[in-house]
Write a protein that holds these residues in place. Structure first.
Motif, PDB file in Angstrom:
ATOM      1  N   ILE A  83     102.364 -22.828 116.396  1.00 15.23           N
ATOM      2  CA  ILE A  83     102.910 -23.867 117.265  1.00 15.23           C
ATOM      3  C   ILE A  83     102.154 -25.176 117.093  1.00 15.23           C
ATOM      4  O   ILE A  83     102.742 -26.262 117.057  1.00 15.23           O
ATOM      5  CB  ILE A  83     102.895 -23.402 118.751  1.00 15.23           C
ATOM      6  CG1 ILE A  83     103.521 -24.470 119.649  1.00 15.23           C
ATOM      7  CG2 ILE A  83     101.484 -23.080 119.207  1.00 15.23           C
ATOM      8  CD1 ILE A  83     104.964 -24.769 119.360  1.00 15.23           C
ATOM      9  N   LEU A  84     100.826 -25.113 116.962  1.00 13.14           N
ATOM     10  CA  LEU A  84     100.032 -26.321 116.721  1.00 13.14           C
ATOM     11  C   LEU A  84     100.403 -26.940 115.385  1.00 13.14           C
ATOM     12  O   LEU A  84     100.554 -28.166 115.277  1.00 13.14           O
ATOM     13  CB  LEU A  84      98.539 -25.987 116.763  1.00 13.14           C
ATOM     14  CG  LEU A  84      97.581 -27.110 116.330  1.00 13.14           C
ATOM     15  CD1 LEU A  84      97.774 -28.345 117.191  1.00 13.14           C
ATOM     16  CD2 LEU A  84      96.131 -26.625 116.395  1.00 13.14           C
ATOM     17  N   ALA A  85     100.560 -26.112 114.368  1.00 14.54           N
ATOM     18  CA  ALA A  85     100.918 -26.620 113.041  1.00 14.54           C
ATOM     19  C   ALA A  85     102.268 -27.340 113.071  1.00 14.54           C
ATOM     20  O   ALA A  85     102.433 -28.403 112.457  1.00 14.54           O
ATOM     21  CB  ALA A  85     100.954 -25.470 112.036  1.00 14.54           C
ATOM     22  N   PRO A 108      91.525 -30.215 108.383  1.00 13.69           N
ATOM     23  CA  PRO A 108      91.125 -28.871 107.927  1.00 13.69           C
ATOM     24  C   PRO A 108      92.054 -27.769 108.416  1.00 13.69           C
ATOM     25  O   PRO A 108      92.820 -27.952 109.363  1.00 13.69           O
ATOM     26  CB  PRO A 108      89.739 -28.711 108.554  1.00 13.69           C
ATOM     27  CG  PRO A 108      89.851 -29.479 109.841  1.00 13.69           C
ATOM     28  CD  PRO A 108      90.727 -30.670 109.525  1.00 13.69           C
ATOM     29  N   LEU A 109      91.977 -26.632 107.757  1.00  4.11           N
ATOM     30  CA  LEU A 109      92.617 -25.392 108.200  1.00  4.11           C
ATOM     31  C   LEU A 109      94.125 -25.518 108.388  1.00  4.11           C
ATOM     32  O   LEU A 109      94.702 -25.000 109.344  1.00  4.11           O
ATOM     33  CB  LEU A 109      91.958 -24.898 109.503  1.00  4.11           C
ATOM     34  CG  LEU A 109      90.427 -24.777 109.466  1.00  4.11           C
ATOM     35  CD1 LEU A 109      89.918 -24.230 110.789  1.00  4.11           C
ATOM     36  CD2 LEU A 109      89.972 -23.909 108.306  1.00  4.11           C
ATOM     37  N   ALA A 165     105.271 -32.414 113.100  1.00  2.82           N
ATOM     38  CA  ALA A 165     106.286 -33.274 113.716  1.00  2.82           C
ATOM     39  C   ALA A 165     105.691 -34.616 114.115  1.00  2.82           C
ATOM     40  O   ALA A 165     106.261 -35.678 113.838  1.00  2.82           O
ATOM     41  CB  ALA A 165     106.882 -32.574 114.939  1.00  2.82           C
ATOM     42  N   THR A 166     104.526 -34.589 114.752  1.00  3.86           N
ATOM     43  CA  THR A 166     103.890 -35.821 115.213  1.00  3.86           C
ATOM     44  C   THR A 166     103.521 -36.713 114.035  1.00  3.86           C
ATOM     45  O   THR A 166     103.687 -37.940 114.092  1.00  3.86           O
ATOM     46  CB  THR A 166     102.635 -35.495 116.031  1.00  3.86           C
ATOM     47  OG1 THR A 166     102.996 -34.651 117.123  1.00  3.86           O
ATOM     48  CG2 THR A 166     101.993 -36.762 116.576  1.00  3.86           C
ATOM     49  N   LEU A 173      93.851 -34.091 120.162  1.00  6.13           N
ATOM     50  CA  LEU A 173      92.894 -33.420 121.044  1.00  6.13           C
ATOM     51  C   LEU A 173      93.086 -31.904 121.002  1.00  6.13           C
ATOM     52  O   LEU A 173      92.112 -31.143 120.982  1.00  6.13           O
ATOM     53  CB  LEU A 173      93.063 -33.931 122.477  1.00  6.13           C
ATOM     54  CG  LEU A 173      92.622 -35.379 122.736  1.00  6.13           C
ATOM     55  CD1 LEU A 173      92.934 -35.777 124.176  1.00  6.13           C
ATOM     56  CD2 LEU A 173      91.126 -35.550 122.456  1.00  6.13           C
ATOM     57  N   TRP A 174      94.334 -31.485 120.987  1.00  4.61           N
ATOM     58  CA  TRP A 174      94.664 -30.057 120.916  1.00  4.61           C
ATOM     59  C   TRP A 174      94.058 -29.441 119.656  1.00  4.61           C
ATOM     60  O   TRP A 174      93.425 -28.376 119.713  1.00  4.61           O
ATOM     61  CB  TRP A 174      96.174 -29.913 120.937  1.00  4.61           C
ATOM     62  CG  TRP A 174      96.714 -28.512 120.869  1.00  4.61           C
ATOM     63  CD1 TRP A 174      96.011 -27.338 120.866  1.00  4.61           C
ATOM     64  CD2 TRP A 174      98.104 -28.139 120.769  1.00  4.61           C
ATOM     65  NE1 TRP A 174      96.869 -26.260 120.775  1.00  4.61           N
ATOM     66  CE2 TRP A 174      98.142 -26.728 120.716  1.00  4.61           C
ATOM     67  CE3 TRP A 174      99.284 -28.867 120.722  1.00  4.61           C
ATOM     68  CZ2 TRP A 174      99.351 -26.036 120.612  1.00  4.61           C
ATOM     69  CZ3 TRP A 174     100.491 -28.180 120.617  1.00  4.61           C
ATOM     70  CH2 TRP A 174     100.514 -26.786 120.579  1.00  4.61           C
ATOM     71  N   ALA A 175      94.236 -30.103 118.509  1.00  2.91           N
ATOM     72  CA  ALA A 175      93.726 -29.577 117.244  1.00  2.91           C
ATOM     73  C   ALA A 175      92.202 -29.483 117.256  1.00  2.91           C
ATOM     74  O   ALA A 175      91.621 -28.493 116.775  1.00  2.91           O
ATOM     75  CB  ALA A 175      94.189 -30.461 116.084  1.00  2.91           C
ATOM     76  N   ALA A 176      91.535 -30.503 117.799  1.00  9.42           N
ATOM     77  CA  ALA A 176      90.071 -30.488 117.854  1.00  9.42           C
ATOM     78  C   ALA A 176      89.570 -29.381 118.775  1.00  9.42           C
ATOM     79  O   ALA A 176      88.651 -28.619 118.423  1.00  9.42           O
ATOM     80  CB  ALA A 176      89.553 -31.845 118.316  1.00  9.42           C
TER      81      ALA A 176
END
Length: 253
Positions: free
Chosen positions: A87-89, A144-145, A94-95, A68-71
């Protein structure tokens, strides 16, 4: 194509749908677990904490959050953001590692274990142990990205499983099993030192899983580095643009 805006839009929708499916499986299995506990008069508090002490549940819950965070990041990002925030990457890498490990461990060590009838709902079991890991693996190749992370990020990936193992081994002998009244509770039989081989067997399994986590973590980083742009590359490109700009001055005539 995988770095195009159209593909990013499509995959962001897929991420939200995947998060919804995984969340539904977590909630449905939790409801079933609490229903059984209530019917059989078990300690609800202990049952609830036990449920969220499973590596499978924690990794799937983290998947819901990061997908959800990535979207949402993509839909609300600044125009100058061409790649995921660091931090998202890191959390996504990790996930992905944890979910791949969940799929591997379940299908190699746990699938054949017989549970009491009604304990596990078939569709939620498959989503949490098979479908979810496959979706996160696909995200690694198709998301993506992607940002190219440094190799040292592998040690960050390894941190949470280490903390979980320590928590499990400390809490295990301090928790009474609400199902059969045993003076200990461990989420998985291979972490239970009360078997015939004691802690020796547990240590071997922990070492094996640790090696797997690190290996999968490096694999995830490797794929990410192949697909993503590094911060250094972006800064180098910006610096080169700044150097080249004076070579083409606008006419002042």
């Amino acid at each position: 194509m995988l770095r195009s805006n159209a593909w990013a839009q499509i995959w962001s929708v897929i991420r939200v749908l995947a998060a919804g499916l995984i969340a539904a499986a977590i909630v449905r299995q939790l409801a079933n677990t609490l229903e059984i506990a209530t019917r059989e008069g078990r300690d609800i508090g202990v049952t609830l904490v036990n449920y969220f002490s499973y590596y499978t549940i924690l990794s799937n819950l983290l998947s819901v959050i990061v997908l959800l965070w990535a979207a949402l990041w993509f839909w609300f990002r600044r125009r100058d953001e061409a790649d995921e925030p660091p931090i998202l990457a890191r959390v996504l890498a990790a996930t992905t590692t944890y979910m791949i490990i969940t799929g591997i461990v379940y299908n190699t060590l746990l699938r054949g274990i017989q549970l009491a009838p009604g304990t596990s709902i078939p569709w939620t079991n498959e989503v949490l142990h098979v479908v979810g890991p496959i979706l996160l693996a696909l995200d690694l190749f198709l998301g993506p990205l992607r940002r190219r992370l440094p190799w040292r990020a592998a040690w960050t990936i390894a941190a949470i499983p280490i903390i979980w193992v320590i928590y499990t081994l400390i809490r295990g002998p301090l928790t009474t099993n609400p199902v059969d009244g045993s003076p200990f509770w461990y989420p998985y039989p291979f972490l239970n030192p009360n078997g015939p081989n004691g802690y020796g067997s547990v240590v071997l399994y922990i070492i094996g899983i640790a090696v797997a986590v690190i290996a999968v973590g490096f694999f995830v980083l490797w794929i990410g580095r192949l697909r993503g742009a590094s911060v250094e590359e972006e800064e180098s490109a910006e610096a080169q643009d700044a150097i080249d700009a004076p070579e083409h001055p606008h006419s002042t005539a």
